[in-house]
Design a protein around this motif. Sequence first.
Motif, mmCIF file in Angstrom:
data_model
loop_
_atom_site.group_PDB
_atom_site.id
_atom_site.type_symbol
_atom_site.label_atom_id
_atom_site.label_comp_id
_atom_site.label_asym_id
_atom_site.label_seq_id
_atom_site.Cartn_x
_atom_site.Cartn_y
_atom_site.Cartn_z
ATOM 1 N N TYR A 242 -2.335 27.804 19.067
ATOM 2 C CA TYR A 242 -3.644 28.337 19.426
ATOM 3 C C TYR A 242 -4.183 27.649 20.680
ATOM 4 N N MET A 243 -4.081 26.299 20.704
ATOM 5 C CA MET A 243 -4.634 25.575 21.847
ATOM 6 C C MET A 243 -3.821 25.836 23.112
ATOM 7 N N ILE A 244 -2.492 25.971 22.972
ATOM 8 C CA ILE A 244 -1.667 26.281 24.151
ATOM 9 C C ILE A 244 -2.086 27.630 24.740
ATOM 10 N N LEU A 245 -2.323 28.604 23.869
ATOM 11 C CA LEU A 245 -2.759 29.918 24.353
ATOM 12 C C LEU A 245 -4.115 29.831 25.054
ATOM 13 N N LYS A 246 -5.028 29.020 24.487
ATOM 14 C CA LYS A 246 -6.348 28.866 25.100
ATOM 15 C C LYS A 246 -6.238 28.206 26.479
ATOM 16 N N GLN A 247 -5.398 27.158 26.556
ATOM 17 C CA GLN A 247 -5.212 26.491 27.850
ATOM 18 C C GLN A 247 -4.656 27.477 28.878
ATOM 19 N N ALA A 248 -3.667 28.268 28.445
ATOM 20 C CA ALA A 248 -3.067 29.242 29.360
ATOM 21 C C ALA A 248 -4.093 30.285 29.779
ATOM 22 N N ASP B 202 -1.972 20.453 25.356
ATOM 23 C CA ASP B 202 -0.631 20.382 25.931
ATOM 24 C C ASP B 202 -0.738 19.790 27.333
ATOM 25 N N PRO B 203 -0.079 18.666 27.593
ATOM 26 C CA PRO B 203 -0.251 17.998 28.891
ATOM 27 C C PRO B 203 0.339 18.770 30.064
ATOM 28 N N ARG B 204 1.118 19.805 29.792
ATOM 29 C CA ARG B 204 1.763 20.541 30.890
ATOM 30 C C ARG B 204 0.816 21.518 31.577
ATOM 31 N N ILE B 205 -0.338 21.802 30.945
ATOM 32 C CA ILE B 205 -1.255 22.795 31.530
ATOM 33 C C ILE B 205 -2.535 22.096 31.982
ATOM 34 N N GLY B 206 -2.597 21.812 33.284
ATOM 35 C CA GLY B 206 -3.802 21.233 33.870
ATOM 36 C C GLY B 206 -4.626 22.338 34.516
ATOM 37 N N PHE B 207 -5.722 21.958 35.156
ATOM 38 C CA PHE B 207 -6.605 22.953 35.761
ATOM 39 C C PHE B 207 -6.892 22.654 37.230
ATOM 40 N N LEU B 208 -7.060 21.382 37.555
ATOM 41 C CA LEU B 208 -7.243 21.013 38.959
ATOM 42 C C LEU B 208 -5.876 20.917 39.641
ATOM 43 N N HIS B 209 -4.953 20.200 39.021
ATOM 44 C CA HIS B 209 -3.592 20.111 39.554
ATOM 45 C C HIS B 209 -2.793 21.308 39.035
ATOM 46 N N ALA B 210 -2.048 21.930 39.925
ATOM 47 C CA ALA B 210 -1.330 23.157 39.570
ATOM 48 C C ALA B 210 -0.263 22.891 38.519
ATOM 49 N N THR B 211 -0.225 23.764 37.546
ATOM 50 C CA THR B 211 0.832 23.689 36.534
ATOM 51 C C THR B 211 2.124 24.219 37.144
ATOM 52 N N ASN B 212 3.201 23.480 36.939
ATOM 53 C CA ASN B 212 4.485 23.938 37.472
ATOM 54 C C ASN B 212 5.593 23.621 36.477
ATOM 55 N N PHE B 213 6.819 23.738 36.906
ATOM 56 C CA PHE B 213 7.944 23.601 35.985
ATOM 57 C C PHE B 213 8.342 22.150 35.740
ATOM 58 N N ARG C 106 6.331 18.913 35.662
ATOM 59 C CA ARG C 106 5.641 17.704 35.232
ATOM 60 C C ARG C 106 4.379 17.993 34.441
ATOM 61 N N PHE C 107 3.863 16.920 33.887
ATOM 62 C CA PHE C 107 2.571 16.986 33.213
ATOM 63 C C PHE C 107 1.465 17.020 34.279
ATOM 64 N N THR C 108 0.430 17.783 34.006
ATOM 65 C CA THR C 108 -0.655 17.858 34.990
ATOM 66 C C THR C 108 -2.044 17.607 34.390
ATOM 67 N N LEU C 109 -2.212 17.895 33.098
ATOM 68 C CA LEU C 109 -3.539 17.690 32.513
ATOM 69 C C LEU C 109 -3.935 16.214 32.567
ATOM 70 N N ASN C 110 -2.950 15.326 32.406
ATOM 71 C CA ASN C 110 -3.268 13.894 32.475
ATOM 72 C C ASN C 110 -3.747 13.500 33.878
ATOM 73 N N LEU C 111 -3.212 14.158 34.917
ATOM 74 C CA LEU C 111 -3.669 13.861 36.279
ATOM 75 C C LEU C 111 -5.126 14.298 36.450
ATOM 76 N N ASP C 112 -5.462 15.464 35.882
ATOM 77 C CA ASP C 112 -6.844 15.970 35.971
ATOM 78 C C ASP C 112 -7.836 14.998 35.331
ATOM 79 N N VAL C 113 -7.568 14.654 34.084
ATOM 80 C CA VAL C 113 -8.517 13.833 33.320
ATOM 81 C C VAL C 113 -8.591 12.413 33.899
ATOM 82 N N ALA C 114 -7.469 11.927 34.413
ATOM 83 C CA ALA C 114 -7.450 10.570 34.988
ATOM 84 C C ALA C 114 -8.386 10.451 36.187
ATOM 85 N N GLU C 115 -8.622 11.558 36.905
ATOM 86 C CA GLU C 115 -9.514 11.498 38.077
ATOM 87 C C GLU C 115 -10.883 10.938 37.692
#
Length: 330
Positions: free
Chosen positions: A85-91, A215-226, A228-237
């Motif tokens: 459910y949360m993965i779908l919401k993030q997407a 899911d750490p693979r789906i960020g919002f500021l940093h582009a999600t790609n094939f 790496r993790f990106t959500l951790n980069l967003d929140v770390a800012e």
Amino acid sequence: MKKAIYIFSSGELKRKDNTLYLETEDRKNYIPVENTSEIYIFGEVNINKRFLEFASQNQIIIHFFNHYDYYVGSFYPREFLNSGYMILKQAEYYLDKEKRLTIAREFVRGAVKNILQVIRYYINRGKDLVKIDERIRELEGRIDDFNEIDELMAIEGNIRECYYSSFDKILQNQDFKFCKRTTRPPKNNLNSLISFGNSMIYTIVLSEIYKTHLDPRIGFLHATNFRRFTLNLDVAEIFKPIIVDRVILTLIGRKVITKDDFEQDSEGLIIKEKAKREFIKELEEKLSTTFKHRQIGKNVSYRRLIRLELYKLEKHLMGEQEYSAFVAGW
């Protein structure tokens, strides 16, 4: 309470009976598995599949860093709390441009507010940072003007470059001149510490994400790609200024870390092991420091604060409460 384990020496890490066992040239010691939340490996450490299976069973994340302290990757145990459910919401929020921008802007806004808190702290101690403060506020006022993620990241980069220039006025130490941000490899001592600290906060946030449904693979500021993790980069800012940068300024200001703690090799600048240990010690103290949280009215640690930020994001994605980034009050 579970703790993070940091390994700087080279050796072998393995499962022995029902606990973890580290053997290096100078020591052999058991690491209680029930007290271990994650392991950070900086040395050349041999591990085997039996050890990884054991770590996975106990939900222990293992982060690897190379010779130059660059983050290499993580052994991330099979999904623990991830929910479909949360993965779908993030997407859903990632794919909707307006929804993604709303969250991305909040990450940048939170980061800038916390940067301004650091600047304000040093202005109150007599540092000449008024013009830098004004310039950052001017750039902050333009955050809502941008409707593309690339533009938002650019303004965030400009703010951070301006902010880092304040370190020269704060530290007034020729051995730790900022000049400009350089990475891979960092060109001077201060950039080396910033890179090391940022790598640490990225992995710390990643470990906290693992304990949520996100899911750490789906960020919002940093582009999600094939890759790496990106959500951790967003929140770390949000947390870099009030955790990493304050640790750096404290260690240099108190002369715990000096120019002698760095050495140049053929490919870049290396932070010596003693300095890395001092950095981790100060960082762990900062993460375990507690303060009274204004919203919930209870004492929380900085590490807990990161988890609370992730819970807030979960609520936003579920439509329960609009996300507002944490802003330090000191």
